[in-house]
Design a protein around this motif. Sequence first.
Motif, mmCIF file in Angstrom:
data_model
loop_
_atom_site.group_PDB
_atom_site.id
_atom_site.type_symbol
_atom_site.label_atom_id
_atom_site.label_comp_id
_atom_site.label_asym_id
_atom_site.label_seq_id
_atom_site.Cartn_x
_atom_site.Cartn_y
_atom_site.Cartn_z
ATOM 1 N N LEU A 132 -18.610 20.952 -6.128
ATOM 2 C CA LEU A 132 -18.759 19.570 -5.681
ATOM 3 C C LEU A 132 -18.419 18.530 -6.748
ATOM 4 N N PHE A 133 -18.950 18.678 -7.932
ATOM 5 C CA PHE A 133 -18.866 17.606 -8.927
ATOM 6 C C PHE A 133 -17.423 17.241 -9.301
ATOM 7 N N PRO A 134 -16.518 18.215 -9.509
ATOM 8 C CA PRO A 134 -15.146 17.828 -9.859
ATOM 9 C C PRO A 134 -14.452 16.980 -8.797
ATOM 10 N N GLN A 135 -14.906 17.080 -7.549
ATOM 11 C CA GLN A 135 -14.292 16.314 -6.468
ATOM 12 C C GLN A 135 -14.703 14.843 -6.480
ATOM 13 N N LEU A 136 -15.766 14.524 -7.214
ATOM 14 C CA LEU A 136 -16.366 13.189 -7.140
ATOM 15 C C LEU A 136 -16.164 12.362 -8.407
ATOM 16 N N THR A 137 -15.315 12.832 -9.301
ATOM 17 C CA THR A 137 -15.085 12.107 -10.549
ATOM 18 C C THR A 137 -13.652 12.300 -11.004
ATOM 19 N N GLU A 138 -13.152 11.323 -11.740
ATOM 20 C CA GLU A 138 -11.855 11.455 -12.390
ATOM 21 C C GLU A 138 -12.023 11.838 -13.851
ATOM 22 N N ALA A 139 -13.252 11.892 -14.320
ATOM 23 C CA ALA A 139 -13.538 12.258 -15.703
ATOM 24 C C ALA A 139 -13.387 13.766 -15.882
ATOM 25 N N PRO A 140 -13.160 14.223 -17.110
ATOM 26 C CA PRO A 140 -13.109 15.674 -17.333
ATOM 27 C C PRO A 140 -14.445 16.332 -17.047
ATOM 28 N N VAL A 141 -14.396 17.468 -16.369
ATOM 29 C CA VAL A 141 -15.575 18.296 -16.115
ATOM 30 C C VAL A 141 -15.408 19.561 -16.948
ATOM 31 N N ILE A 142 -16.351 19.813 -17.838
ATOM 32 C CA ILE A 142 -16.264 20.935 -18.773
ATOM 33 C C ILE A 142 -17.370 21.930 -18.468
ATOM 34 N N LEU A 143 -17.011 23.195 -18.422
ATOM 35 C CA LEU A 143 -17.982 24.266 -18.232
ATOM 36 C C LEU A 143 -18.062 25.108 -19.501
ATOM 37 N N ILE A 144 -19.206 25.053 -20.168
ATOM 38 C CA ILE A 144 -19.489 25.979 -21.261
ATOM 39 C C ILE A 144 -20.094 27.216 -20.615
ATOM 40 N N ARG A 145 -19.394 28.316 -20.663
ATOM 41 C CA ARG A 145 -19.891 29.485 -19.934
ATOM 42 C C ARG A 145 -21.184 30.019 -20.567
ATOM 43 N N ASP A 146 -22.035 30.578 -19.737
ATOM 44 C CA ASP A 146 -23.261 31.207 -20.225
ATOM 45 C C ASP A 146 -22.895 32.283 -21.246
ATOM 46 N N PRO A 147 -23.649 32.398 -22.336
ATOM 47 C CA PRO A 147 -23.370 33.471 -23.298
ATOM 48 C C PRO A 147 -23.504 34.846 -22.640
ATOM 49 N N GLU A 148 -22.702 35.786 -23.100
ATOM 50 C CA GLU A 148 -22.782 37.145 -22.579
ATOM 51 C C GLU A 148 -24.142 37.757 -22.949
ATOM 52 N N ALA A 149 -24.906 38.122 -21.927
ATOM 53 C CA ALA A 149 -26.253 38.653 -22.144
ATOM 54 C C ALA A 149 -26.200 40.040 -22.771
ATOM 55 N N ARG A 150 -27.322 40.415 -23.391
ATOM 56 C CA ARG A 150 -27.321 41.643 -24.168
ATOM 57 C C ARG A 150 -28.185 42.747 -23.550
ATOM 58 N N MET A 151 -28.562 42.632 -22.291
ATOM 59 C CA MET A 151 -29.366 43.702 -21.716
ATOM 60 C C MET A 151 -28.563 44.999 -21.619
ATOM 61 N N GLU A 152 -29.260 46.125 -21.697
ATOM 62 C CA GLU A 152 -28.610 47.420 -21.829
ATOM 63 C C GLU A 152 -27.705 47.736 -20.643
ATOM 64 N N HIS A 153 -28.158 47.437 -19.433
ATOM 65 C CA HIS A 153 -27.341 47.804 -18.269
ATOM 66 C C HIS A 153 -26.010 47.065 -18.261
#
Length: 254
Positions: A132-153
């Motif tokens: 939704l958000f990128p459709q409602l603004t002309e400003a840059p939308v930046i996604l910092i991805r979640d860090p890769e989790a370290r659980m064993e599975h």
Amino acid sequence: MKRVLWCGGSHLGNTKNSAIRRLHEGLLRDYSAEFYITAAPANRNWSARGGRYGVEGSTVFGNRTMPTERRDLSLYAAIIFVGQWIQPWFAFRDGLPLSEALLRLSLEGLPLHPWITRQGQRFRWFNEPLALFPQLTEAPVILIRDPEARMEHYRLVPTAVKRRFQTHLEAFCQEAGILLCPQASDTLDRDLVTMPRYLRNRSGDDCVHMSDAYWQRLFVNQLEPLLRVQLQQQKASMRAANLATARVMSSGQS
């Protein structure tokens, strides 16, 4: 004063008074910081039950964690997600081989329709802000991805699958008009999970959240260069628009 909107959940909370504050003391010193909780379990559960953002023009409102808050997305110089349910460890587990067909099927709904399994039942929700958000603004939308989790599975998931997810995420962001700020490769071990020294809790009880050192490193090395380019482009566009306006006014007076 110009404004930047910071979005997310727990990663946003962990960076608000450290990496984000320092960024606004430096590169973003001429911009005020505003915050909007768009992730977190409460919003996840609300979305899974059918909850959706209200929209009036470029203004969004009505999520579960901040139900009375309204954000006019047209007013911000940038919108930055510090994580936003980019969590492939819920979709992929252990070292079981995946066929190409099954891998494609698993990736198909991500990151807009992630899921987790609770008490043997799949629980799915809509990652609406990314759609939704990128459709409602002309400003840059930046996604910092979640860090890769370290659980064993998740550590046991083949690295080829993790790389495939990253490629899939990059393609999604490009199509959605989102600028992706990826995790630095030198913070990952050979299994492509985050190195233990960057964990917020060194005891290993929390395999998802990262330390201030991790976030500061990412902000300085990944986010700041990306932001600097975007803000310079904005300024250049504004100067060009102002010059064009001045020329039109001048020709009208002559």
